[in-house]
Design a protein around this motif. Structure first.
Motif, PDB file in Angstrom:
ATOM      1  N   ASP A 120      40.378  44.737  40.271  1.00  0.00           N
ATOM      2  CA  ASP A 120      40.827  45.702  39.975  1.00  0.00           C
ATOM      3  C   ASP A 120      42.266  46.092  40.312  1.00  0.00           C
ATOM      4  O   ASP A 120      43.114  47.078  39.504  1.00  0.00           O
ATOM      5  CB  ASP A 120      40.564  47.096  40.741  1.00  0.00           C
ATOM      6  N   SER A 121      42.837  45.287  40.827  1.00  0.00           N
ATOM      7  CA  SER A 121      44.372  45.261  41.253  1.00  0.00           C
ATOM      8  C   SER A 121      45.297  43.984  40.112  1.00  0.00           C
ATOM      9  O   SER A 121      46.576  44.011  40.217  1.00  0.00           O
ATOM     10  CB  SER A 121      44.617  44.935  42.211  1.00  0.00           C
ATOM     11  N   ALA A 122      44.337  42.972  39.701  1.00  0.00           N
ATOM     12  CA  ALA A 122      45.473  42.286  38.852  1.00  0.00           C
ATOM     13  C   ALA A 122      45.180  42.915  37.420  1.00  0.00           C
ATOM     14  O   ALA A 122      44.540  43.329  37.403  1.00  0.00           O
ATOM     15  CB  ALA A 122      44.793  40.318  38.761  1.00  0.00           C
ATOM     16  N   PRO A 123      47.006  42.969  36.846  1.00  0.00           N
ATOM     17  CA  PRO A 123      47.179  43.246  35.529  1.00  0.00           C
ATOM     18  C   PRO A 123      46.489  42.948  34.457  1.00  0.00           C
ATOM     19  O   PRO A 123      45.632  43.636  33.462  1.00  0.00           O
ATOM     20  CB  PRO A 123      48.454  42.989  35.538  1.00  0.00           C
ATOM     21  N   LYS A 125      42.701  41.679  32.240  1.00  0.00           N
ATOM     22  CA  LYS A 125      40.837  42.365  32.405  1.00  0.00           C
ATOM     23  C   LYS A 125      40.501  41.608  32.897  1.00  0.00           C
ATOM     24  O   LYS A 125      40.975  40.360  33.759  1.00  0.00           O
ATOM     25  CB  LYS A 125      41.200  42.588  31.680  1.00  0.00           C
ATOM     26  N   ALA A 126      39.573  42.263  33.723  1.00  0.00           N
ATOM     27  CA  ALA A 126      38.650  41.229  34.916  1.00  0.00           C
ATOM     28  C   ALA A 126      38.132  39.554  34.147  1.00  0.00           C
ATOM     29  O   ALA A 126      38.289  39.389  34.358  1.00  0.00           O
ATOM     30  CB  ALA A 126      38.057  42.503  35.222  1.00  0.00           C
ATOM     31  N   HIS A 127      37.498  40.076  32.597  1.00  0.00           N
ATOM     32  CA  HIS A 127      36.527  39.039  31.914  1.00  0.00           C
ATOM     33  C   HIS A 127      38.016  37.685  32.005  1.00  0.00           C
ATOM     34  O   HIS A 127      37.515  37.210  31.341  1.00  0.00           O
ATOM     35  CB  HIS A 127      35.981  39.897  30.682  1.00  0.00           C
ATOM     36  N   VAL A 128      38.862  38.609  31.233  1.00  0.00           N
ATOM     37  CA  VAL A 128      40.250  37.594  31.206  1.00  0.00           C
ATOM     38  C   VAL A 128      40.350  36.812  32.213  1.00  0.00           C
ATOM     39  O   VAL A 128      40.602  35.010  32.513  1.00  0.00           O
ATOM     40  CB  VAL A 128      41.637  38.547  31.098  1.00  0.00           C
ATOM     41  N   GLU A 238      43.755  33.527  28.248  1.00  0.00           N
ATOM     42  CA  GLU A 238      43.346  33.133  28.536  1.00  0.00           C
ATOM     43  C   GLU A 238      43.529  31.580  29.612  1.00  0.00           C
ATOM     44  O   GLU A 238      42.722  30.628  29.378  1.00  0.00           O
ATOM     45  CB  GLU A 238      41.958  31.962  27.495  1.00  0.00           C
ATOM     46  N   PRO A 239      43.202  31.610  30.523  1.00  0.00           N
ATOM     47  CA  PRO A 239      43.916  31.861  31.574  1.00  0.00           C
ATOM     48  C   PRO A 239      42.859  30.321  32.268  1.00  0.00           C
ATOM     49  O   PRO A 239      43.168  29.271  32.552  1.00  0.00           O
ATOM     50  CB  PRO A 239      44.146  32.153  32.683  1.00  0.00           C
TER      51      PRO A 239
END
Length: 378
Positions: A120-123, A125-128, A238-239
Protein backbone atom coordinates in the motif's frame (compact mmCIF):
# COMPACT_ATOMS: atom_id res chain seq x y z
CA UNK A 1 34.56 -18.80 23.45
CA UNK A 2 35.67 -17.67 20.00
CA UNK A 3 39.38 -17.41 19.26
CA UNK A 4 40.01 -13.72 18.65
CA UNK A 5 42.33 -14.51 15.73
CA UNK A 6 39.39 -16.13 13.93
CA UNK A 7 37.15 -13.13 14.44
CA UNK A 8 35.88 -11.26 11.38
CA UNK A 9 36.89 -7.61 11.70
CA UNK A 10 34.20 -5.05 11.00
CA UNK A 11 34.76 -1.29 10.74
CA UNK A 12 31.59 0.65 11.59
CA UNK A 13 31.62 4.07 9.92
CA UNK A 14 28.40 6.00 10.43
CA UNK A 15 29.52 8.98 8.39
CA UNK A 16 27.26 11.98 7.91
CA UNK A 17 23.62 13.02 7.80
CA UNK A 18 21.36 10.16 8.85
CA UNK A 19 24.25 7.69 8.49
CA UNK A 20 25.15 7.56 12.21
CA UNK A 21 21.47 7.21 13.19
CA UNK A 22 20.71 4.21 10.98
CA UNK A 23 24.11 2.60 11.57
CA UNK A 24 23.52 2.73 15.33
CA UNK A 25 20.56 0.39 14.82
CA UNK A 26 22.61 -1.95 12.63
CA UNK A 27 25.24 -2.01 15.34
CA UNK A 28 22.55 -3.13 17.83
CA UNK A 29 21.60 -5.94 15.44
CA UNK A 30 25.22 -7.02 15.07
CA UNK A 31 25.60 -7.01 18.86
CA UNK A 32 22.51 -9.27 19.08
CA UNK A 33 24.02 -11.80 16.68
CA UNK A 34 27.33 -11.76 18.55
CA UNK A 35 25.63 -12.27 21.92
CA UNK A 36 22.76 -14.58 20.98
CA UNK A 37 24.12 -16.52 17.99
CA UNK A 38 27.84 -16.53 18.69
CA UNK A 39 28.77 -14.85 15.41
CA UNK A 40 32.56 -14.42 15.53
CA UNK A 41 33.26 -10.73 14.93
CA UNK A 42 34.92 -7.70 16.41
CA UNK A 43 33.73 -4.17 15.69
CA UNK A 44 35.66 -0.94 15.59
CA UNK A 45 33.90 2.42 15.38
CA UNK A 46 35.43 5.08 13.14
CA UNK A 47 34.45 8.56 12.00
CA UNK A 48 34.03 10.10 8.58
CA UNK A 49 32.93 13.54 7.40
CA UNK A 50 32.49 17.03 8.78
CA UNK A 51 33.01 16.14 12.46
CA UNK A 52 36.51 14.63 12.07
CA UNK A 53 37.29 17.30 9.46
CA UNK A 54 36.74 20.09 11.97
CA UNK A 55 39.00 18.26 14.45
CA UNK A 56 41.74 16.95 12.14
CA UNK A 57 41.40 18.72 8.79
CA UNK A 58 40.55 15.37 7.17
CA UNK A 59 37.14 13.94 6.34
CA UNK A 60 38.85 10.54 6.42
CA UNK A 61 41.20 10.68 9.42
CA UNK A 62 44.13 8.34 9.92
CA UNK A 63 42.33 6.25 12.56
CA UNK A 64 39.49 5.58 10.11
CA UNK A 65 41.89 4.70 7.32
CA UNK A 66 43.54 2.19 9.66
CA UNK A 67 40.23 0.73 10.85
CA UNK A 68 38.95 0.22 7.30
CA UNK A 69 42.30 -1.06 6.07
CA UNK A 70 42.43 -3.90 8.59
CA UNK A 71 38.72 -4.73 8.35
CA UNK A 72 37.25 -7.66 6.46
CA UNK A 73 34.00 -5.73 6.11
CA UNK A 74 33.04 -2.08 6.40
CA UNK A 75 29.55 -1.12 7.58
CA UNK A 76 29.06 2.32 6.06
CA UNK A 77 26.38 4.86 6.88
CA UNK A 78 26.27 7.77 4.44
CA UNK A 79 28.35 10.59 3.03
CA UNK A 80 27.30 14.17 2.27
CA UNK A 81 26.07 16.95 4.48
CA UNK A 82 26.74 20.44 5.82
CA UNK A 83 29.96 21.86 4.46
CA UNK A 84 32.29 24.75 5.07
CA UNK A 85 33.86 26.26 1.98
CA UNK A 86 37.06 24.23 2.56
CA UNK A 87 35.37 20.82 2.81
CA UNK A 88 34.53 20.04 -0.86
CA UNK A 89 38.19 19.50 -1.85
CA UNK A 90 38.85 17.50 1.31
CA UNK A 91 35.72 15.44 0.72
CA UNK A 92 36.85 14.62 -2.81
CA UNK A 93 40.21 13.43 -1.49
CA UNK A 94 38.47 11.03 0.90
CA UNK A 95 35.38 10.28 -1.14
CA UNK A 96 33.38 7.08 -1.30
CA UNK A 97 34.40 6.81 -4.97
CA UNK A 98 38.00 6.92 -3.81
CA UNK A 99 37.40 4.14 -1.29
CA UNK A 100 35.73 1.98 -3.93
CA UNK A 101 38.77 2.44 -6.14
CA UNK A 102 41.30 1.91 -3.31
CA UNK A 103 39.78 -1.42 -2.28
CA UNK A 104 38.77 -2.35 -5.85
CA UNK A 105 35.13 -2.87 -4.82
CA UNK A 106 34.06 -3.57 -8.37
CA UNK A 107 30.81 -5.51 -7.86
CA UNK A 108 27.92 -3.67 -6.22
CA UNK A 109 24.95 -5.90 -5.34
CA UNK A 110 21.58 -4.26 -4.74
CA UNK A 111 18.73 -6.69 -3.99
CA UNK A 112 15.25 -5.51 -4.98
CA UNK A 113 12.54 -7.31 -3.03
CA UNK A 114 8.89 -6.24 -2.88
CA UNK A 115 7.58 -6.92 0.61
CA UNK A 116 3.84 -7.70 0.54
CA UNK A 117 3.35 -5.77 3.79
CA UNK A 118 4.37 -2.57 1.99
CA UNK A 119 2.16 -2.95 -1.07
CA UNK A 120 0.00 0.00 0.00
CA UNK A 121 2.93 2.35 0.49
CA UNK A 122 5.01 1.36 -2.57
CA UNK A 123 4.36 3.60 -5.60
CA UNK A 124 3.76 0.74 -8.13
CA UNK A 125 0.48 -1.17 -8.02
CA UNK A 126 0.30 -4.31 -5.90
CA UNK A 127 -0.17 -6.66 -8.86
CA UNK A 128 2.99 -5.26 -10.49
CA UNK A 129 5.00 -6.00 -7.35
CA UNK A 130 3.86 -9.60 -6.92
CA UNK A 131 6.87 -11.92 -6.88
CA UNK A 132 9.47 -9.18 -7.31
CA UNK A 133 12.84 -10.50 -6.12
CA UNK A 134 15.91 -9.63 -8.19
CA UNK A 135 19.44 -8.32 -7.78
CA UNK A 136 21.09 -5.50 -9.69
CA UNK A 137 24.85 -5.92 -10.01
CA UNK A 138 26.42 -2.58 -10.82
CA UNK A 139 30.03 -2.34 -11.96
CA UNK A 140 31.46 0.09 -9.43
CA UNK A 141 35.08 1.03 -10.13
CA UNK A 142 35.18 1.86 -13.85
CA UNK A 143 33.01 3.55 -16.45
CA UNK A 144 32.27 7.24 -16.70
CA UNK A 145 32.73 7.93 -12.99
CA UNK A 146 36.41 7.00 -13.20
CA UNK A 147 37.34 7.47 -16.88
CA UNK A 148 39.98 9.95 -18.01
CA UNK A 149 40.18 12.56 -19.38
CA UNK A 150 37.60 14.48 -17.43
CA UNK A 151 37.27 18.12 -16.51
CA UNK A 152 35.86 21.55 -17.16
CA UNK A 153 37.52 23.91 -19.62
CA UNK A 154 36.93 27.28 -21.26
CA UNK A 155 36.91 27.24 -25.05
CA UNK A 156 38.45 29.94 -27.23
CA UNK A 157 35.04 31.49 -27.85
CA UNK A 158 34.48 31.88 -24.11
CA UNK A 159 32.05 28.99 -23.67
CA UNK A 160 32.63 26.51 -20.86
CA UNK A 161 32.70 22.79 -21.62
CA UNK A 162 32.43 19.88 -19.21
CA UNK A 163 33.63 16.46 -20.35
CA UNK A 164 33.83 12.93 -19.01
CA UNK A 165 35.04 9.66 -20.49
CA UNK A 166 33.03 6.44 -20.53
CA UNK A 167 35.31 3.44 -21.01
CA UNK A 168 35.49 -0.27 -20.20
CA UNK A 169 38.09 -2.95 -20.83
CA UNK A 170 37.58 -6.66 -21.39
CA UNK A 171 38.71 -7.61 -17.88
CA UNK A 172 36.57 -4.95 -16.19
CA UNK A 173 33.47 -6.19 -18.00
CA UNK A 174 34.15 -9.89 -17.62
CA UNK A 175 34.79 -9.91 -13.90
CA UNK A 176 31.51 -8.19 -13.04
CA UNK A 177 29.62 -10.30 -15.58
CA UNK A 178 31.15 -13.41 -14.00
CA UNK A 179 29.78 -12.25 -10.63
CA UNK A 180 26.33 -11.99 -12.20
CA UNK A 181 26.44 -15.43 -13.81
CA UNK A 182 27.71 -17.06 -10.62
CA UNK A 183 25.00 -15.42 -8.54
CA UNK A 184 22.31 -16.43 -11.05
CA UNK A 185 23.33 -20.06 -10.68
CA UNK A 186 22.35 -19.84 -6.99
CA UNK A 187 18.99 -18.21 -7.83
CA UNK A 188 16.70 -18.67 -10.87
CA UNK A 189 19.53 -18.96 -13.40
CA UNK A 190 18.70 -15.83 -15.42
CA UNK A 191 20.92 -12.86 -16.24
CA UNK A 192 19.82 -9.69 -18.03
CA UNK A 193 22.72 -7.53 -19.22
CA UNK A 194 21.87 -3.85 -19.67
CA UNK A 195 23.73 -1.52 -22.03
CA UNK A 196 23.23 1.10 -24.76
CA UNK A 197 24.91 -0.79 -27.59
CA UNK A 198 22.76 0.90 -30.24
CA UNK A 199 24.56 4.20 -29.53
CA UNK A 200 27.72 3.74 -27.45
CA UNK A 201 30.89 1.92 -28.53
CA UNK A 202 31.58 1.19 -24.87
CA UNK A 203 28.32 -0.72 -24.75
CA UNK A 204 29.12 -2.59 -27.97
CA UNK A 205 32.25 -3.92 -26.25
CA UNK A 206 30.25 -4.59 -23.07
CA UNK A 207 27.66 -6.69 -24.89
CA UNK A 208 30.23 -8.60 -26.97
CA UNK A 209 32.32 -9.47 -23.90
CA UNK A 210 29.27 -10.59 -21.88
CA UNK A 211 28.16 -12.81 -24.78
CA UNK A 212 31.65 -14.28 -25.17
CA UNK A 213 31.97 -15.06 -21.45
CA UNK A 214 28.51 -16.61 -21.45
CA UNK A 215 29.40 -18.83 -24.39
CA UNK A 216 32.74 -19.90 -22.89
CA UNK A 217 31.79 -20.53 -19.25
CA UNK A 218 28.10 -20.00 -18.47
CA UNK A 219 26.04 -21.38 -21.35
CA UNK A 220 23.75 -23.09 -18.80
CA UNK A 221 22.54 -19.66 -17.62
CA UNK A 222 19.74 -17.90 -19.51
CA UNK A 223 21.18 -14.62 -20.86
CA UNK A 224 19.16 -11.73 -22.26
CA UNK A 225 20.01 -8.12 -23.15
CA UNK A 226 18.16 -4.83 -22.79
CA UNK A 227 19.00 -1.28 -23.73
CA UNK A 228 19.05 0.88 -20.60
CA UNK A 229 16.01 2.97 -21.55
CA UNK A 230 13.94 -0.17 -22.10
CA UNK A 231 15.31 -1.66 -18.87
CA UNK A 232 14.04 1.37 -16.92
CA UNK A 233 10.61 0.93 -18.48
CA UNK A 234 10.55 -2.81 -17.76
CA UNK A 235 11.50 -2.26 -14.10
CA UNK A 236 8.41 -0.09 -13.76
CA UNK A 237 6.15 -2.23 -15.97
CA UNK A 238 7.08 -5.80 -15.00
CA UNK A 239 9.90 -6.01 -12.43
CA UNK A 240 9.11 -9.65 -11.56
CA UNK A 241 10.62 -10.77 -14.88
CA UNK A 242 14.16 -10.15 -13.60
CA UNK A 243 16.46 -12.42 -11.60
CA UNK A 244 19.96 -10.92 -11.89
CA UNK A 245 20.59 -7.71 -13.81
CA UNK A 246 24.17 -6.64 -14.59
CA UNK A 247 25.17 -3.27 -15.95
CA UNK A 248 27.77 -0.53 -15.95
CA UNK A 249 28.43 2.09 -13.32
CA UNK A 250 26.20 4.99 -14.35
CA UNK A 251 23.35 2.79 -15.61
CA UNK A 252 23.40 0.78 -12.39
CA UNK A 253 23.38 3.93 -10.30
CA UNK A 254 20.21 5.17 -11.99
CA UNK A 255 18.36 1.87 -12.43
CA UNK A 256 18.81 0.73 -8.83
CA UNK A 257 17.28 3.94 -7.48
CA UNK A 258 14.39 3.48 -9.89
CA UNK A 259 13.98 -0.13 -8.80
CA UNK A 260 14.03 0.87 -5.13
CA UNK A 261 10.45 2.06 -5.49
CA UNK A 262 9.41 -1.59 -5.75
CA UNK A 263 10.58 -2.04 -2.16
CA UNK A 264 8.45 0.86 -0.93
CA UNK A 265 11.19 3.41 -0.27
CA UNK A 266 14.84 4.13 -0.97
CA UNK A 267 15.25 3.70 2.79
CA UNK A 268 14.56 -0.03 2.40
CA UNK A 269 17.38 -0.74 -0.04
CA UNK A 270 20.62 -2.41 1.14
CA UNK A 271 23.79 -2.96 -0.84
CA UNK A 272 27.09 -4.82 -0.80
CA UNK A 273 30.21 -3.73 -2.67
CA UNK A 274 32.66 -6.60 -3.16
CA UNK A 275 36.32 -6.68 -4.11
CA UNK A 276 38.33 -9.49 -5.72
CA UNK A 277 38.90 -12.77 -3.89
CA UNK A 278 42.45 -12.96 -2.51
CA UNK A 279 44.72 -16.00 -2.25
CA UNK A 280 43.19 -16.84 1.14
CA UNK A 281 39.66 -16.87 -0.28
CA UNK A 282 38.72 -13.56 1.37
CA UNK A 283 37.36 -10.45 -0.30
CA UNK A 284 37.08 -6.91 0.99
CA UNK A 285 33.47 -5.76 1.27
CA UNK A 286 31.61 -2.56 2.08
CA UNK A 287 27.97 -2.72 3.14
CA UNK A 288 25.72 0.34 3.09
CA UNK A 289 22.12 1.46 2.65
CA UNK A 290 21.52 3.11 -0.70
CA UNK A 291 19.59 6.13 0.61
CA UNK A 292 22.41 8.64 1.12
CA UNK A 293 22.79 11.22 3.89
CA UNK A 294 19.32 12.89 3.69
CA UNK A 295 20.53 16.05 5.49
CA UNK A 296 16.98 17.43 5.56
CA UNK A 297 15.94 14.86 8.16
CA UNK A 298 19.31 14.28 9.86
CA UNK A 299 19.16 14.52 13.64
CA UNK A 300 15.38 14.17 13.78
CA UNK A 301 15.41 10.47 14.66
CA UNK A 302 12.91 9.57 11.93
CA UNK A 303 15.14 7.91 9.31
CA UNK A 304 14.39 4.36 8.19
CA UNK A 305 17.18 2.05 9.41
CA UNK A 306 15.98 -1.02 7.47
CA UNK A 307 18.27 -0.41 4.48
CA UNK A 308 21.23 -0.47 6.87
CA UNK A 309 19.87 -3.44 8.84
CA UNK A 310 19.29 -5.42 5.64
CA UNK A 311 22.86 -4.55 4.63
CA UNK A 312 23.89 -6.41 7.79
CA UNK A 313 21.93 -9.41 6.47
CA UNK A 314 24.05 -9.23 3.32
CA UNK A 315 27.18 -9.06 5.48
CA UNK A 316 26.08 -12.13 7.41
CA UNK A 317 25.61 -14.01 4.15
CA UNK A 318 28.56 -12.81 2.07
CA UNK A 319 31.38 -12.01 4.54
CA UNK A 320 30.55 -13.89 7.72
CA UNK A 321 29.34 -16.97 5.79
CA UNK A 322 26.27 -17.27 8.03
CA UNK A 323 23.39 -17.79 5.57
CA UNK A 324 21.06 -19.10 8.28
CA UNK A 325 21.61 -15.97 10.33
CA UNK A 326 21.08 -13.81 7.25
CA UNK A 327 17.77 -15.59 6.65
CA UNK A 328 16.85 -15.09 10.30
CA UNK A 329 17.42 -11.34 10.09
CA UNK A 330 15.48 -11.00 6.85
CA UNK A 331 12.59 -12.95 8.39
CA UNK A 332 12.69 -10.66 11.42
CA UNK A 333 12.39 -7.58 9.20
CA UNK A 334 9.44 -9.24 7.44
CA UNK A 335 7.79 -9.96 10.81
CA UNK A 336 8.30 -6.38 12.01
CA UNK A 337 6.74 -5.01 8.83
CA UNK A 338 3.89 -7.54 8.91
CA UNK A 339 2.79 -6.35 12.37
CA UNK A 340 2.77 -2.73 11.20
CA UNK A 341 6.18 -1.33 12.13
CA UNK A 342 6.61 1.77 9.94
CA UNK A 343 8.92 4.74 9.76
CA UNK A 344 7.57 7.87 8.08
CA UNK A 345 8.85 7.00 4.58
CA UNK A 346 6.90 3.71 4.41
CA UNK A 347 3.86 4.59 6.52
CA UNK A 348 0.40 4.37 5.03
CA UNK A 349 -1.93 7.35 5.67
CA UNK A 350 -3.03 7.30 9.29
CA UNK A 351 -0.50 4.67 10.35
CA UNK A 352 1.65 5.15 13.44
CA UNK A 353 5.14 6.35 12.53
CA UNK A 354 8.04 4.87 14.44
CA UNK A 355 11.29 6.64 15.18
CA UNK A 356 14.60 5.23 13.98
CA UNK A 357 15.24 3.76 17.42
CA UNK A 358 11.73 2.30 17.66
CA UNK A 359 12.16 0.55 14.31
CA UNK A 360 15.40 -0.91 15.64
CA UNK A 361 13.47 -2.08 18.71
CA UNK A 362 10.85 -3.68 16.46
CA UNK A 363 13.47 -5.65 14.52
CA UNK A 364 15.23 -6.81 17.68
CA UNK A 365 11.89 -7.91 19.16
CA UNK A 366 11.09 -9.79 15.95
CA UNK A 367 14.53 -11.43 16.04
CA UNK A 368 13.76 -12.82 19.48
CA UNK A 369 10.41 -14.16 18.27
CA UNK A 370 11.76 -15.74 15.08
CA UNK A 371 14.77 -17.26 16.88
CA UNK A 372 12.41 -18.63 19.56
CA UNK A 373 10.24 -20.32 16.93
CA UNK A 374 13.33 -21.90 15.38
CA UNK A 375 14.41 -23.27 18.75
CA UNK A 376 10.94 -24.75 19.31
CA UNK A 377 11.00 -26.48 15.91
CA UNK A 378 14.47 -27.86 16.63
Amino acid sequence: MNNRSNMVKIAVVGGEGIGPEVTAQSRRVLNWFAAKRGVPMTMREAQYGIIPYLATGKVLPDDTVEAMGEADAILWGATGGPETKEVPAARKAGSLLGLRSKYDLYANLRPIVANPALSDSAPPKAHVLKGVDFVIIRELTSGIYFGEPRGIETLVDGQRRGFNTEQYTTSQIRRVARSAFELARTRRNKVCSVDKANVLETSVVWREEVIALHREEFSDVDLTHLYVDNAAMQIVREPAQFDVMVTGNIFGDILSDCAAMASGSLGMLPSASLGPVDKFGRRKALYEPVHGSAPDIAGKGIANPLGSILSVAMMLRLTLNRPEDADLLEKAVDVALAVGARTADIAEPGAKKLSTMEMGDAVLSALEKVAGRERERA
